[in-house]
Design a protein around this motif. Structure first.
Motif, PDB file in Angstrom:
ATOM      1  N   GLU A  28       0.814  -1.211   0.000  1.00 23.36           N
ATOM      2  CA  GLU A  28       0.000   0.000   0.000  1.00 23.36           C
ATOM      3  C   GLU A  28       0.850   1.266   0.000  1.00 23.36           C
ATOM      4  O   GLU A  28       0.474   2.288  -0.574  1.00 23.36           O
ATOM      5  CB  GLU A  28      -0.927   0.004   1.228  1.00 23.36           C
ATOM      6  CG  GLU A  28      -1.937  -1.125   1.249  1.00 23.36           C
ATOM      7  CD  GLU A  28      -2.924  -1.047   0.106  1.00 23.36           C
ATOM      8  OE1 GLU A  28      -3.032   0.026  -0.529  1.00 23.36           O
ATOM      9  OE2 GLU A  28      -3.600  -2.058  -0.166  1.00 23.36           O
ATOM     10  N   ALA A  29       2.009   1.187   0.655  1.00 20.82           N
ATOM     11  CA  ALA A  29       2.853   2.382   0.790  1.00 20.82           C
ATOM     12  C   ALA A  29       3.672   2.672  -0.463  1.00 20.82           C
ATOM     13  O   ALA A  29       4.286   3.736  -0.566  1.00 20.82           O
ATOM     14  CB  ALA A  29       3.789   2.221   1.985  1.00 20.82           C
ATOM     15  N   THR A  30       3.693   1.742  -1.410  1.00 26.15           N
ATOM     16  CA  THR A  30       4.537   1.875  -2.599  1.00 26.15           C
ATOM     17  C   THR A  30       3.701   2.266  -3.804  1.00 26.15           C
ATOM     18  O   THR A  30       2.680   1.638  -4.095  1.00 26.15           O
ATOM     19  CB  THR A  30       5.266   0.549  -2.891  1.00 26.15           C
ATOM     20  OG1 THR A  30       5.996   0.147  -1.741  1.00 26.15           O
ATOM     21  CG2 THR A  30       6.219   0.708  -4.062  1.00 26.15           C
ATOM     22  N   THR A  31       4.135   3.293  -4.514  1.00 20.86           N
ATOM     23  CA  THR A  31       3.452   3.711  -5.735  1.00 20.86           C
ATOM     24  C   THR A  31       4.171   3.135  -6.944  1.00 20.86           C
ATOM     25  O   THR A  31       5.321   2.668  -6.855  1.00 20.86           O
ATOM     26  CB  THR A  31       3.425   5.234  -5.854  1.00 20.86           C
ATOM     27  OG1 THR A  31       4.775   5.707  -6.042  1.00 20.86           O
ATOM     28  CG2 THR A  31       2.829   5.870  -4.602  1.00 20.86           C
ATOM     29  N   ALA A  32       3.502   3.183  -8.082  1.00 25.10           N
ATOM     30  CA  ALA A  32       4.148   2.744  -9.315  1.00 25.10           C
ATOM     31  C   ALA A  32       5.375   3.608  -9.612  1.00 25.10           C
ATOM     32  O   ALA A  32       6.383   3.130 -10.142  1.00 25.10           O
ATOM     33  CB  ALA A  32       3.159   2.800 -10.473  1.00 25.10           C
ATOM     34  N   GLY A  33       5.307   4.895  -9.262  1.00 28.56           N
ATOM     35  CA  GLY A  33       6.470   5.767  -9.442  1.00 28.56           C
ATOM     36  C   GLY A  33       7.641   5.322  -8.590  1.00 28.56           C
ATOM     37  O   GLY A  33       8.795   5.368  -9.035  1.00 28.56           O
ATOM     38  N   ASP A  34       7.357   4.885  -7.355  1.00 29.37           N
ATOM     39  CA  ASP A  34       8.421   4.366  -6.502  1.00 29.37           C
ATOM     40  C   ASP A  34       9.090   3.154  -7.148  1.00 29.37           C
ATOM     41  O   ASP A  34      10.316   3.004  -7.095  1.00 29.37           O
ATOM     42  CB  ASP A  34       7.861   3.958  -5.140  1.00 29.37           C
ATOM     43  CG  ASP A  34       7.340   5.131  -4.333  1.00 29.37           C
ATOM     44  OD1 ASP A  34       7.841   6.257  -4.547  1.00 29.37           O
ATOM     45  OD2 ASP A  34       6.432   4.918  -3.514  1.00 29.37           O
ATOM     46  N   ASP A  37      11.427   4.125  -9.967  1.00 26.16           N
ATOM     47  CA  ASP A  37      12.716   4.595  -9.439  1.00 26.16           C
ATOM     48  C   ASP A  37      13.559   3.416  -8.951  1.00 26.16           C
ATOM     49  O   ASP A  37      14.775   3.383  -9.161  1.00 26.16           O
ATOM     50  CB  ASP A  37      12.483   5.570  -8.285  1.00 26.16           C
ATOM     51  CG  ASP A  37      11.822   6.861  -8.734  1.00 26.16           C
ATOM     52  OD1 ASP A  37      11.901   7.175  -9.945  1.00 26.16           O
ATOM     53  OD2 ASP A  37      11.216   7.539  -7.882  1.00 26.16           O
ATOM     54  N   ALA A  38      12.911   2.444  -8.306  1.00 23.43           N
ATOM     55  CA  ALA A  38      13.644   1.316  -7.719  1.00 23.43           C
ATOM     56  C   ALA A  38      14.314   0.455  -8.773  1.00 23.43           C
ATOM     57  O   ALA A  38      15.390  -0.109  -8.538  1.00 23.43           O
ATOM     58  CB  ALA A  38      12.697   0.467  -6.872  1.00 23.43           C
TER      59      ALA A  38
END
Length: 227
Positions: A28-34, A37-38
């Motif tokens: 839940e805390a992770t977005t597709a944008g995150d 970047d990862a």
């Protein structure tokens, strides 16, 4: 013939990295944008290749389905052997990275929406198998054979995968290959011309023998033929 290790395209390597990131940071805390970047992608590239963070979890399945369809379209193996090899190759791909496979399993069982998506994937595998089976089956094969065998192939594959994830077995491809050979043997009469032929048993016995003795000799020979 030894099985060739499945290829691992760059997109699948990126999906594995994204799955690890989701597990570490929380779904839940992770977005597709995150995730973009990862794995070292621009956001536009990530969305073009994976679509969403849900899609990235199933990227290996998308690759496995494409690989399976290509294999079944091109193979010259006998139908039963082709089904065994194609299914085992799917499992080899899904377990090639044990850590990622277990993280994916945990994520899917944390979110009902992902479990529903898994059912859709299951039906896609069944359609690929059923299409091939209908193409290669013998004339006059009952209509139920293709969907029944297709569903059974997926069920045997999933059982082996779950046993491996729960550490009940250590060599999942070997176990699934063994079980799939047993499964396809049950359908041999519809997959090969030889499987549908009637066998004739010729028995030689003592004319002075009792009926029970003669029947016993024939039964013993049938038992040996069936092994």
């Amino acid at each position: 013939m030894p099985a060739k290790p499945p290829t691992v395209p760059a997109d699948q390597q990126s999906s594995v990295a994204a799955i690890r990131h989701l597990a570490e940071r929380g779904y839940e805390a992770t977005t597709a944008g995150d995730l973009a970047d990862a794995v070292g992608m621009s956001r536009s590239t990530f969305f073009r290749r994976f679509g969403s963070k849900d899609d990235v979890i199933f990227a290996d399945h998308d690759h496995a389905l494409a690989q399976l369809a290509d294999f079944l379209d091109a193979t010259e193996l006998q139908p039963g052997e082709a089904l065994v090899e194609g299914t085992a190759d799917v499992l080899r791909l899904l377990v090639r990275d044990p850590e990622a496979a277990r993280l994916r399993f945990e994520l899917m069982h944390e979110r009902p929406a992902l479990r529903d998506r898994e059912l859709v994937i299951t039906h896609r595998y069944e359609r690929v198998f059923a299409r091939y089976i209908r193409r290669v089956q013998q004339p006059a094969t009952p209509d139920w054979v293709a969907p029944s065998l297709a569903a059974s192939l997926v069920a045997v594959h999933n059982a082996a995968l779950r046993d491996w994830l729960r550490e009940r077995i250590t060599d999942a491809p070997r176990a699934v290959t063994r079980d799939l050979h047993r499964l396809t043997a049950l359908y041999e009469r519809w997959l090969t011309a030889e499987g549908g032929r009637q066998r004739v048993l010729v028995a030689v016995y003592d004319a002075s023998g009792s009926p029970d003795a003669v029947l016993g000799a024939v039964a013993a020979q049938l038992d040996r033929e069936g092994r």
